[in-house]
Design a protein around this motif. Structure first.
Motif, PDB file in Angstrom:
ATOM      1  N   ILE A   3       0.844  -1.202   0.000  1.00  0.00           N
ATOM      2  CA  ILE A   3       0.000   0.000   0.000  1.00  0.00           C
ATOM      3  C   ILE A   3       0.876   1.248   0.000  1.00  0.00           C
ATOM      4  O   ILE A   3       0.649   2.193  -0.767  1.00  0.00           O
ATOM      5  CB  ILE A   3      -0.940  -0.004   1.219  1.00  0.00           C
ATOM      6  N   PHE A   4       1.891   1.245   0.863  1.00  0.00           N
ATOM      7  CA  PHE A   4       2.823   2.364   0.935  1.00  0.00           C
ATOM      8  C   PHE A   4       3.511   2.601  -0.409  1.00  0.00           C
ATOM      9  O   PHE A   4       3.595   3.734  -0.892  1.00  0.00           O
ATOM     10  CB  PHE A   4       3.854   2.073   2.030  1.00  0.00           C
ATOM     11  N   ARG A   5       3.979   1.536  -1.039  1.00  0.00           N
ATOM     12  CA  ARG A   5       4.743   1.688  -2.277  1.00  0.00           C
ATOM     13  C   ARG A   5       3.888   1.883  -3.517  1.00  0.00           C
ATOM     14  O   ARG A   5       4.422   2.136  -4.593  1.00  0.00           O
ATOM     15  CB  ARG A   5       5.704   0.496  -2.434  1.00  0.00           C
ATOM     16  N   THR A   6       2.579   1.778  -3.378  1.00  0.00           N
ATOM     17  CA  THR A   6       1.710   2.182  -4.481  1.00  0.00           C
ATOM     18  C   THR A   6       1.876   3.672  -4.765  1.00  0.00           C
ATOM     19  O   THR A   6       1.663   4.141  -5.891  1.00  0.00           O
ATOM     20  CB  THR A   6       0.236   1.870  -4.139  1.00  0.00           C
ATOM     21  N   ASN A   7       2.314   4.409  -3.746  1.00  0.00           N
ATOM     22  CA  ASN A   7       2.560   5.850  -3.904  1.00  0.00           C
ATOM     23  C   ASN A   7       3.764   6.157  -4.789  1.00  0.00           C
ATOM     24  O   ASN A   7       4.083   7.337  -4.988  1.00  0.00           O
ATOM     25  CB  ASN A   7       2.752   6.484  -2.529  1.00  0.00           C
ATOM     26  N   PHE A   8       4.414   5.127  -5.307  1.00  0.00           N
ATOM     27  CA  PHE A   8       5.492   5.352  -6.269  1.00  0.00           C
ATOM     28  C   PHE A   8       4.988   6.121  -7.490  1.00  0.00           C
ATOM     29  O   PHE A   8       5.792   6.694  -8.224  1.00  0.00           O
ATOM     30  CB  PHE A   8       6.097   4.021  -6.717  1.00  0.00           C
ATOM     31  N   VAL A   9       3.680   6.116  -7.717  1.00  0.00           N
ATOM     32  CA  VAL A   9       3.146   6.901  -8.846  1.00  0.00           C
ATOM     33  C   VAL A   9       3.503   8.375  -8.677  1.00  0.00           C
ATOM     34  O   VAL A   9       3.770   9.073  -9.674  1.00  0.00           O
ATOM     35  CB  VAL A   9       1.614   6.729  -8.982  1.00  0.00           C
ATOM     36  N   PHE A  10       3.537   8.853  -7.432  1.00  0.00           N
ATOM     37  CA  PHE A  10       3.882  10.254  -7.188  1.00  0.00           C
ATOM     38  C   PHE A  10       5.382  10.489  -7.365  1.00  0.00           C
ATOM     39  O   PHE A  10       5.803  11.536  -7.852  1.00  0.00           O
ATOM     40  CB  PHE A  10       3.465  10.659  -5.770  1.00  0.00           C
ATOM     41  N   TRP A  11       6.192   9.504  -6.959  1.00  0.00           N
ATOM     42  CA  TRP A  11       7.646   9.641  -7.061  1.00  0.00           C
ATOM     43  C   TRP A  11       8.082   9.687  -8.518  1.00  0.00           C
ATOM     44  O   TRP A  11       8.691  10.653  -8.974  1.00  0.00           O
ATOM     45  CB  TRP A  11       8.316   8.478  -6.330  1.00  0.00           C
ATOM     46  N   TRP A  12       7.757   8.625  -9.250  1.00  0.00           N
ATOM     47  CA  TRP A  12       8.289   8.524 -10.610  1.00  0.00           C
ATOM     48  C   TRP A  12       7.555   9.425 -11.581  1.00  0.00           C
ATOM     49  O   TRP A  12       8.138   9.867 -12.579  1.00  0.00           O
ATOM     50  CB  TRP A  12       8.276   7.068 -11.058  1.00  0.00           C
ATOM     51  N   GLY A  13       6.281   9.719 -11.275  1.00  0.00           N
ATOM     52  CA  GLY A  13       5.582  10.686 -12.110  1.00  0.00           C
ATOM     53  C   GLY A  13       6.192  12.071 -11.987  1.00  0.00           C
ATOM     54  O   GLY A  13       6.458  12.746 -12.991  1.00  0.00           O
ATOM     55  N   SER A  14       6.436  12.496 -10.740  1.00  0.00           N
ATOM     56  CA  SER A  14       7.038  13.820 -10.524  1.00  0.00           C
ATOM     57  C   SER A  14       8.487  13.849 -10.988  1.00  0.00           C
ATOM     58  O   SER A  14       8.955  14.863 -11.522  1.00  0.00           O
ATOM     59  CB  SER A  14       6.934  14.223  -9.056  1.00  0.00           C
ATOM     60  N   TYR A  15       9.212  12.742 -10.788  1.00  0.00           N
ATOM     61  CA  TYR A  15      10.612  12.672 -11.239  1.00  0.00           C
ATOM     62  C   TYR A  15      10.693  12.905 -12.741  1.00  0.00           C
ATOM     63  O   TYR A  15      11.550  13.649 -13.232  1.00  0.00           O
ATOM     64  CB  TYR A  15      11.204  11.312 -10.880  1.00  0.00           C
ATOM     65  N   ASP A  16       9.776  12.296 -13.481  1.00  0.00           N
ATOM     66  CA  ASP A  16       9.766  12.439 -14.933  1.00  0.00           C
ATOM     67  C   ASP A  16       9.422  13.866 -15.344  1.00  0.00           C
ATOM     68  O   ASP A  16      10.077  14.451 -16.216  1.00  0.00           O
ATOM     69  CB  ASP A  16       8.739  11.460 -15.520  1.00  0.00           C
ATOM     70  N   LEU A  17       8.417  14.445 -14.697  1.00  0.00           N
ATOM     71  CA  LEU A  17       8.003  15.809 -15.030  1.00  0.00           C
ATOM     72  C   LEU A  17       9.097  16.826 -14.690  1.00  0.00           C
ATOM     73  O   LEU A  17       9.365  17.748 -15.474  1.00  0.00           O
ATOM     74  CB  LEU A  17       6.718  16.158 -14.276  1.00  0.00           C
ATOM     75  N   ILE A  18       9.719  16.656 -13.522  1.00  0.00           N
ATOM     76  CA  ILE A  18      10.773  17.591 -13.100  1.00  0.00           C
ATOM     77  C   ILE A  18      11.999  17.457 -14.001  1.00  0.00           C
ATOM     78  O   ILE A  18      12.626  18.461 -14.365  1.00  0.00           O
ATOM     79  CB  ILE A  18      11.144  17.350 -11.626  1.00  0.00           C
ATOM     80  N   THR A  19      12.344  16.240 -14.369  1.00  0.00           N
ATOM     81  CA  THR A  19      13.478  16.014 -15.270  1.00  0.00           C
ATOM     82  C   THR A  19      13.250  16.718 -16.602  1.00  0.00           C
ATOM     83  O   THR A  19      14.142  17.399 -17.126  1.00  0.00           O
ATOM     84  CB  THR A  19      13.702  14.516 -15.510  1.00  0.00           C
ATOM     85  N   ASP A  20      12.042  16.554 -17.154  1.00  0.00           N
ATOM     86  CA  ASP A  20      11.724  17.207 -18.427  1.00  0.00           C
ATOM     87  C   ASP A  20      11.813  18.725 -18.307  1.00  0.00           C
ATOM     88  O   ASP A  20      12.345  19.397 -19.197  1.00  0.00           O
ATOM     89  CB  ASP A  20      10.308  16.812 -18.871  1.00  0.00           C
ATOM     90  N   ALA A  21      11.299  19.270 -17.196  1.00  0.00           N
ATOM     91  CA  ALA A  21      11.316  20.714 -17.007  1.00  0.00           C
ATOM     92  C   ALA A  21      12.743  21.241 -16.873  1.00  0.00           C
ATOM     93  O   ALA A  21      13.097  22.275 -17.461  1.00  0.00           O
ATOM     94  CB  ALA A  21      10.494  21.088 -15.768  1.00  0.00           C
ATOM     95  N   LEU A  22      13.568  20.544 -16.125  1.00  0.00           N
ATOM     96  CA  LEU A  22      14.957  20.982 -15.947  1.00  0.00           C
ATOM     97  C   LEU A  22      15.742  20.868 -17.252  1.00  0.00           C
ATOM     98  O   LEU A  22      16.586  21.725 -17.558  1.00  0.00           O
ATOM     99  CB  LEU A  22      15.627  20.153 -14.845  1.00  0.00           C
ATOM    100  N   ASP A  23      15.483  19.816 -18.011  1.00  0.00           N
ATOM    101  CA  ASP A  23      16.147  19.662 -19.307  1.00  0.00           C
ATOM    102  C   ASP A  23      15.746  20.787 -20.263  1.00  0.00           C
ATOM    103  O   ASP A  23      16.557  21.288 -21.041  1.00  0.00           O
ATOM    104  CB  ASP A  23      15.787  18.304 -19.933  1.00  0.00           C
ATOM    105  N   ARG A  24      14.484  21.180 -20.175  1.00  0.00           N
ATOM    106  CA  ARG A  24      13.947  22.158 -21.131  1.00  0.00           C
ATOM    107  C   ARG A  24      14.293  23.594 -20.761  1.00  0.00           C
ATOM    108  O   ARG A  24      14.606  24.406 -21.639  1.00  0.00           O
ATOM    109  CB  ARG A  24      12.429  22.004 -21.224  1.00  0.00           C
TER     110      ARG A  24
END
Length: 296
Positions: A178-199
């Motif tokens: 249940i706790f690790r289902t929250n990985f959607v927030f980790w990897w979703g935000s990681y991807d969005l932040i990475t794209d923003a920093l790259d751009r």
């Protein structure tokens, strides 16, 4: 059968993330364990033992010395190595499998596919994380000779196995999932932040990985923290006379006896202080290892 399945180098690239994940695990444990000890103690201590994070640090240092912050560190040293290997390796694998199967024409895996891979990696690593975190947490709440039951991670493992086999070690499996289902927030935000920093910035690739890793982990912990408190409470329950037979019983206990909603955020400050440096360093180490092995 496609050429990708026939090419041994291509086939290897699906699994090389498991190797790179080991670098993440070692880095995360070294940087983050003292913060984690304070977090677990605040989450599980009886009311009145500590007045807050700073008091917990002072009391730990006064009564147990610097070593007190590293109690239980050996288990996660090996455990995090395995856990991050499985977590990041399975994430890398699931992302490739989902892209190949559902988004073969896309240059990059779309967000829905990434979130499915994130949940899959979280559930997969839970089977490793549950026993490792159970041993770590039980060692971390040994404050003194009176509360000491285990001499170390091996002794803890042996005693729990002798007592009831794998039952106690895996009692926290569902709460861990249940706790690790929250990985959607980790990897979703990681991807969005990475794209923003790259751009929008001129940061180097390692710097982007560092900042995205730290910020993404902070987003994750903000959403996942209550589930972590519930998980730790169940994992450190009395073995002989368990108080919590169900997940909902632990939730009710925390709410009624730990100060209402505030009970679900005990230890939040040291967790957030730990989250950024530990995960930023760990993700930077992982991505660096992946680049060294020429996997993109």
């Amino acid at each position: 059968m496609s050429q990708d399945h026939l090419d041994p180098e291509k086939r290897e690239s699906k699994y090389i993330g498991f190797v790179a994940g080991c670098f993440s695990g070692i880095t995360k444990n070294f940087v983050g364990h003292p913060f984690d000890t304070v977090k677990v103690r605040l989450q599980t201590a009886e009311p009145g033992r500590f007045s807050g994070p700073l008091n917990c640090c002072v009391m730990t240092l006064k009564n147990e010395g610097l070593f007190g912050f590293f109690k239980g560190a050996l288990a996660p040293m090996y455990g995090w190595l395995i856990m991050d290997s499985v977590m990041l390796g399975s994430l890398h694998l699931y992302k490739q499998l989902i892209k190949d199967r559902f988004y073969p024409e896309e240059k990059k895996l779309p967000m829905p596919g990434l979130l499915v891979a994130a949940v899959g990696s979280g559930w997969t690593v839970s089977f490793v994380a549950a026993p490792v975190e159970t041993i770590k947490a039980r060692l971390q709440i040994q404050y003194d000779a009176k509360s000491k039951v285990f001499d170390g991670p091996t002794d803890c493992l042996i005693k729990l196995l002798r007592y009831d086999g794998l039952k106690t070690l895996y009692r926290g499996l569902i709460p861990t999932m249940i706790f690790r289902t929250n990985f959607v927030f980790w990897w979703g935000s990681y991807d969005l932040i990475t794209d923003a920093l790259d751009r929008y910035t001129t940061l180097s690739k390692p710097a982007v990985n560092f900042w995205a890793g730290g910020l993404g982990a902070s987003v994750f912990w903000t959403f996942a923290y209550p589930a972590d408190v519930i998980k730790q409470t169940i994992m450190t329950d009395n073995v002989a006379k368990p108080r919590f037979r169900t997940y909902s019983q632990a939730v009710r206990y925390i709410y009624t006896e730990r100060g209402g909603m505030k009970g679900f955020f005990r230890g939040y400050i040291p967790t957030m202080l730990r989250s950024f440096p530990a995960n930023a360093s760990a993700l930077a180490a992982f991505e660096f290892a992946m680049r060294l092995m020429h996997v993109h």
